[in-house]
Design a protein around this motif. Structure first.
Motif, PDB file in Angstrom:
ATOM      1  N   ILE A 175       0.877  -1.175   0.000  1.00 51.21           N
ATOM      2  CA  ILE A 175       0.000   0.000   0.000  1.00 51.21           C
ATOM      3  C   ILE A 175       0.909   1.219   0.000  1.00 51.21           C
ATOM      4  O   ILE A 175       1.750   1.376   0.891  1.00 51.21           O
ATOM      5  N   ILE A 176       0.772   2.057  -1.026  1.00 52.81           N
ATOM      6  CA  ILE A 176       1.566   3.280  -1.099  1.00 52.81           C
ATOM      7  C   ILE A 176       0.681   4.429  -0.623  1.00 52.81           C
ATOM      8  O   ILE A 176      -0.399   4.657  -1.188  1.00 52.81           O
ATOM      9  N   LEU A 177       1.136   5.131   0.402  1.00 49.80           N
ATOM     10  CA  LEU A 177       0.348   6.252   0.927  1.00 49.80           C
ATOM     11  C   LEU A 177       0.790   7.535   0.230  1.00 49.80           C
ATOM     12  O   LEU A 177       1.956   7.929   0.339  1.00 49.80           O
ATOM     13  N   ALA A 178      -0.119   8.165  -0.481  1.00 55.45           N
ATOM     14  CA  ALA A 178       0.266   9.357  -1.251  1.00 55.45           C
ATOM     15  C   ALA A 178      -0.795  10.435  -1.171  1.00 55.45           C
ATOM     16  O   ALA A 178      -0.851  11.309  -2.020  1.00 55.45           O
ATOM     17  N   GLY A 179      -1.614  10.389  -0.123  1.00 58.18           N
ATOM     18  CA  GLY A 179      -2.750  11.316  -0.137  1.00 58.18           C
ATOM     19  C   GLY A 179      -2.782  12.325   0.986  1.00 58.18           C
ATOM     20  O   GLY A 179      -3.759  13.040   1.132  1.00 58.18           O
ATOM     21  N   GLY A 180      -1.716  12.386   1.798  1.00 60.04           N
ATOM     22  CA  GLY A 180      -1.761  13.313   2.933  1.00 60.04           C
ATOM     23  C   GLY A 180      -1.732  14.748   2.467  1.00 60.04           C
ATOM     24  O   GLY A 180      -1.348  15.052   1.343  1.00 60.04           O
ATOM     25  N   ARG A 181      -2.162  15.642   3.352  1.00 56.41           N
ATOM     26  CA  ARG A 181      -2.051  17.073   3.048  1.00 56.41           C
ATOM     27  C   ARG A 181      -0.667  17.507   3.483  1.00 56.41           C
ATOM     28  O   ARG A 181      -0.379  17.501   4.665  1.00 56.41           O
ATOM     29  N   ALA A 182       0.199  17.857   2.537  1.00 54.60           N
ATOM     30  CA  ALA A 182       1.576  18.202   2.882  1.00 54.60           C
ATOM     31  C   ALA A 182       1.630  19.641   3.353  1.00 54.60           C
ATOM     32  O   ALA A 182       2.095  20.531   2.655  1.00 54.60           O
TER      33      ALA A 182
ATOM     34  N   LEU B 149       4.003   1.846   2.645  1.00 56.24           N
ATOM     35  CA  LEU B 149       5.112   2.730   2.288  1.00 56.24           C
ATOM     36  C   LEU B 149       4.577   4.129   2.023  1.00 56.24           C
ATOM     37  O   LEU B 149       3.853   4.350   1.053  1.00 56.24           O
ATOM     38  N   ALA B 150       4.897   5.059   2.904  1.00 56.24           N
ATOM     39  CA  ALA B 150       4.532   6.452   2.646  1.00 56.24           C
ATOM     40  C   ALA B 150       5.457   6.953   1.539  1.00 56.24           C
ATOM     41  O   ALA B 150       6.670   6.732   1.605  1.00 56.24           O
ATOM     42  N   CYS B 151       4.886   7.610   0.535  1.00 56.25           N
ATOM     43  CA  CYS B 151       5.711   7.948  -0.625  1.00 56.25           C
ATOM     44  C   CYS B 151       6.792   8.973  -0.277  1.00 56.25           C
ATOM     45  O   CYS B 151       7.799   9.066  -0.951  1.00 56.25           O
ATOM     46  N   ASP B 152       6.615   9.723   0.833  1.00 56.40           N
ATOM     47  CA  ASP B 152       7.632  10.727   1.150  1.00 56.40           C
ATOM     48  C   ASP B 152       8.832  10.135   1.884  1.00 56.40           C
ATOM     49  O   ASP B 152       9.762  10.848   2.228  1.00 56.40           O
ATOM     50  N   VAL B 153       8.808   8.847   2.145  1.00 56.75           N
ATOM     51  CA  VAL B 153      10.023   8.187   2.644  1.00 56.75           C
ATOM     52  C   VAL B 153      10.795   7.792   1.384  1.00 56.75           C
ATOM     53  O   VAL B 153      10.623   6.713   0.829  1.00 56.75           O
TER      54      VAL B 153
ATOM     55  N   LEU C 117       5.155   4.363   9.132  1.00 65.60           N
ATOM     56  CA  LEU C 117       4.662   4.521   7.761  1.00 65.60           C
ATOM     57  C   LEU C 117       5.629   3.949   6.738  1.00 65.60           C
ATOM     58  O   LEU C 117       5.567   4.267   5.556  1.00 65.60           O
ATOM     59  N   VAL C 118       6.537   3.112   7.191  1.00 64.13           N
ATOM     60  CA  VAL C 118       7.344   2.333   6.249  1.00 64.13           C
ATOM     61  C   VAL C 118       7.570   0.979   6.919  1.00 64.13           C
ATOM     62  O   VAL C 118       8.634   0.668   7.420  1.00 64.13           O
ATOM     63  N   GLY C 119       6.481   0.190   6.948  1.00 64.63           N
ATOM     64  CA  GLY C 119       6.536  -1.074   7.682  1.00 64.63           C
ATOM     65  C   GLY C 119       5.969  -2.221   6.867  1.00 64.63           C
ATOM     66  O   GLY C 119       5.428  -2.032   5.775  1.00 64.63           O
ATOM     67  N   LEU C 120       6.126  -3.416   7.422  1.00 68.49           N
ATOM     68  CA  LEU C 120       5.550  -4.622   6.827  1.00 68.49           C
ATOM     69  C   LEU C 120       4.618  -5.210   7.884  1.00 68.49           C
ATOM     70  O   LEU C 120       5.054  -5.456   9.017  1.00 68.49           O
ATOM     71  N   TYR C 121       3.335  -5.368   7.536  1.00 67.65           N
ATOM     72  CA  TYR C 121       2.363  -5.779   8.533  1.00 67.65           C
ATOM     73  C   TYR C 121       1.605  -7.024   8.082  1.00 67.65           C
ATOM     74  O   TYR C 121       1.415  -7.258   6.881  1.00 67.65           O
ATOM     75  N   ARG C 122       1.133  -7.790   9.078  1.00 67.50           N
ATOM     76  CA  ARG C 122       0.310  -8.969   8.809  1.00 67.50           C
ATOM     77  C   ARG C 122      -1.121  -8.471   8.560  1.00 67.50           C
ATOM     78  O   ARG C 122      -1.699  -7.779   9.414  1.00 67.50           O
TER      79      ARG C 122
END
Ligand SMILES: Nc1nc2c(c(=O)[nH]1)N[C@H]1C(S)=C(S)[C@@H](COP(=O)(O)OP(=O)(O)OC[C@H]3O[C@@H](n4cnc5c(N)ncnc54)[C@H](O)[C@@H]3O)O[C@H]1N2
Ligand code: MOO
Length: 615
Positions: free
Chosen positions: A12-19, A102-106, A141-146
């Motif tokens: 899952i790529i997170l790319a929607g936060g308000r920067a 994965l947050a895209c800003d990492v 926000l940069v992890g691997l989860y079950r």
């Protein structure tokens, strides 16, 4: 064998936060090293079975085949976005056990995904693996989860809108993966974006001059920025003999020119033996003897010294205290060796150090970025190296500003003894750089500018004049020189007014406040990381300490408190810790970093280490 394959893993790529801190820009569309942050995050998860981007479907540019979904309601936070991603993956028919978040800003998450997978393999009972950064913060926000654990947590919570990631992950048992290289750091501020060379489209003013408003970075971010800025400097490399290389940093990996040990040799004084005993005694072998043309026949033993090469045919070495030598038969000048009563037959190879046990020819034995400590120099010598590729230490020039300052004698009658030069010069050397020119200049714009322009150093440190008084000219000088400001103030006290700027010719300038404690603390935050970056070293992790008593910090930003360790290992403030003082740091073993709100005895607090102090 891996216990699961990447087919078991989605992303899952997170790319929607308000920067917000980036002026509301679309983070995913920013370009780092030629690719957008969304492209980079997708590439970091290239091996994933299914990938989904949680962002704005109207604007997120993704390759065909990658779905973009949006959390409900919009901007309801990362936990909500993660669960929107989990649902979208299920809708797409995925049954994967694991999911990368994965947050895209990492921007460097690709450096972590392999280690996250390996961590999950090593801990099959864990519900997830997350990096823990140098300040001991879990980077969720940069992890691997079950996946099943995420779902179960949501089921327990109900509505996940606007809840924190921490809360969503609370029931999960997470394994921490140390992230020593700041690969889990995100890009939040214009300064961080600039330090990485990420261009910001002109929707909001980027920090262009000294006076442009900018949010002061935290100590952690300031260290990261300083390290990145240092690392961006072109490397200068040469080969140094081992004696000259002490304390320098390797510019490249080093392979061993020979095996270590170079030949099989005896670990004990005793006898090299072959075949069954009693063994007939032959000629002794000394350390340094060339035995290439000798071999030990079965039934024979040769006295051997520790470190001597064992001849071909040797089965084992018998220690001198384990054998008994006696004349053969009636004693015709021949001797034989037997084992002491009660000892079993020696096993093959006993007391023999095999060739190549420590290193094989061509094996990488030392790594780029490592500091050449005394043992590493010894290891390099044992491998047969005569010189090593090292980074040329950067030269740091020091410009001490102040009409009132004197270089010798006592303060008085408007004269202040310069207390910074005597501590900054060794601090520079201790950081691994070379101290270059050291000069004191008057509080005059022209003098400060001339000193900065004259400097041929790789880095310039200017002290004093950073404030806003009528005699404080450092900022104005930099402004007039058209510098690029990377750090304008650090969210800490003392030391807040520190400035880091890149001159037009590419040299970095660190401007420290004049107050001595403030100057030293800002130098401790910035100088070490910057020099580490310049030398290609990883950023040192901050140690964690415990306080002897609670300390409040009601004001904004971190409070830095010089402390000495008591016999119980706990840190106790030394006192004399006002910005203009010098005594407190002189008594300190460490500097506690108290977050806003303060800290209690129970907390494990990050601290600025003092290289000269006991741990
Ligand atoms: N109106 C305001 N005044 C000040 C502010 C502010 O926000 N508003 N900030 C304060 C803070 S915080 C600091 S820190 C200092 C920074 O001062 P400068 O960087 O401008 O430094 P100077 O004015 O040149 O010197 C301050 C102080 O330190 C002594 N000094 C300077 N160099 C040395 C040296 N090498 N050895 C010993 N002592 C030194 C100098 O004599 C002054 O006493 O500004 C506050 N003011
Ligand atoms: O930040 Mo000033 O450095 O408090 O003293």
């Amino acid at each position: 064998m891996p216990t699961f394959t990447t087919a078991d893993v989605d992303a899952i790529i997170l790319a929607g936060g308000r920067a917000v801190r980036l002026g509301g820009r679309d983070k995913g569309a920013l370009v780092y090293e030629g690719r957008t942050l969304i492209e980079r995050a997708l590439a970091a998860a290239a091996s994933a079975s299914h990938r989904v981007v949680v962002g704005d479907p109207a604007t997120a540019a993704v390759p065909s085949g990658v779905r973009v979904v949006r959390e409900e309601p919009m901007f309801s936070g990362p936990a909500s976005a993660v669960m929107a991603g989990v649902d979208a993956l299920a809708e797409a028919g995925s049954t994967a056990t694991w999911v990368f978040v994965l947050a895209c800003d990492v921007v460097r998450s690709a450096e972590l995904t392999g280690a996250l997978l390996a961590g999950a393999e090593r801990h099959p009972d864990a519900d997830g693996v997350v990096p823990i950064d140098q300040e001991s913060r879990r980077q969720l926000l940069v992890g691997l989860y079950r996946v099943s654990a995420l779902r179960a947590s949501r089921d327990g919570i109900g509505d996940v809108a606007n809840i924190s990631m921490k809360r969503l992950l609370e029931p999960l048992s997470l394994v921490e993966l140390p992230d020593d290289g700041y690969a889990s750091a995100d890009v939040d501020t214009p300064e961080q974006a600039q330090a990485l060379g990420i261009e910001l489209p002109a929707t909001a003013p980027a920090t262009a001059s000294v006076t442009a408003p900018a949010q002061a970075p935290s100590i952690a971010d300031a260290r990261l920025l300083a390290h990145e800025l240092g690392a961006a400097r072109p490397a200068s490399v040469h080969r140094a003999g081992l004696a000259a290389a002490a304390g320098l940093t390797l510019a490249d990996d080093v392979t061993s020119p020979s095996p270590v040990p170079a030949f099989a040799n005896s670990a004990m004084d005793g006898w090299a033996v072959a075949g069954n005993w009693p063994w007939r005694l032959g000629e002794p072998i000394h350390a340094g003897d060339d035995v290439r043309h000798r071999s030990l026949e079965p039934g024979c033993a040769s006295p051997i010294m520790t470190g001597a090469e064992v001849p071909a045919g040797t089965w084992a070495v018998v220690r001198s205290e384990d054998g008994v030598v006696a004349p053969v038969g009636t004693g015709a000048g021949e001797w034989e060796l037997s084992l002491r009563p009660g000892l079993g037959d020696p096993r093959e190879g006993h007391h023999i150090r095999p060739a190549g046990e420590e290193a094989a020819v061509g094996e990488v034995v030392l790594h780029r970025g490592e500091v050449l400590t005394p043992p590493r120099l010894g290891f390099a010598a044992a491998c047969g190296c005569d010189d090593l590729p090292v980074r040329v230490p950067p030269t740091v020039d020091l410009v001490v500003v102040g009409d009132e300052l004197v270089a010798s004698g006592a303060s008085g009658a408007g004269r202040i003894r310069d207390a910074l030069t005597p501590q900054l010069v060794p601090l520079i050397e201790g950081a691994g750089a070379r101290s270059g020119s050291v000069g004191q200049v008057r509080d005059q714009t022209a003098d400060i500018r001339a000193a900065i322009e004259r400097s041929a150093g790789d880095l310039i440190i200017v002290t004093g004049g950073t404030s806003i008084g009528t005699a404080d000219h450092t900022r104005g000088v930099l402004e007039s020189m058209g510098v690029r400001v990377v750090i304008d103030g650090i969210a800490m006290r003392p030391g807040r007014p520190a400035l880091v700027a890149v001159l037009q010719r590419g040299t970095v300038a660190i401007c420290l406040p004049g107050n001595p404690l403030a100057a030293m603390l800002a130098a401790l935050v910035l100088l070490g990381p910057m020099v580490e970056g310049m030398l290609g070293r990883p950023l040192t992790r901050l140690p964690l300490i415990r306080l002897a008593a609670d300390i409040p910090n009601p004001r904004q930003g971190s409070l830095l408190v010089p402390c000495a360790f008591g016999p119980d290992g706990r840190a106790k403030p030394t006192g004399w810790a006002d910005s203009g003082m010098v005594r407190g740091l002189a008594l300190a073993d460490t500097v506690a970093i108290l977050p806003q709100g303060g800290a209690s005895q129970e907390d494990r607090l990050p601290a600025l280490p003092l290289a000269w102090s006991r741990p």
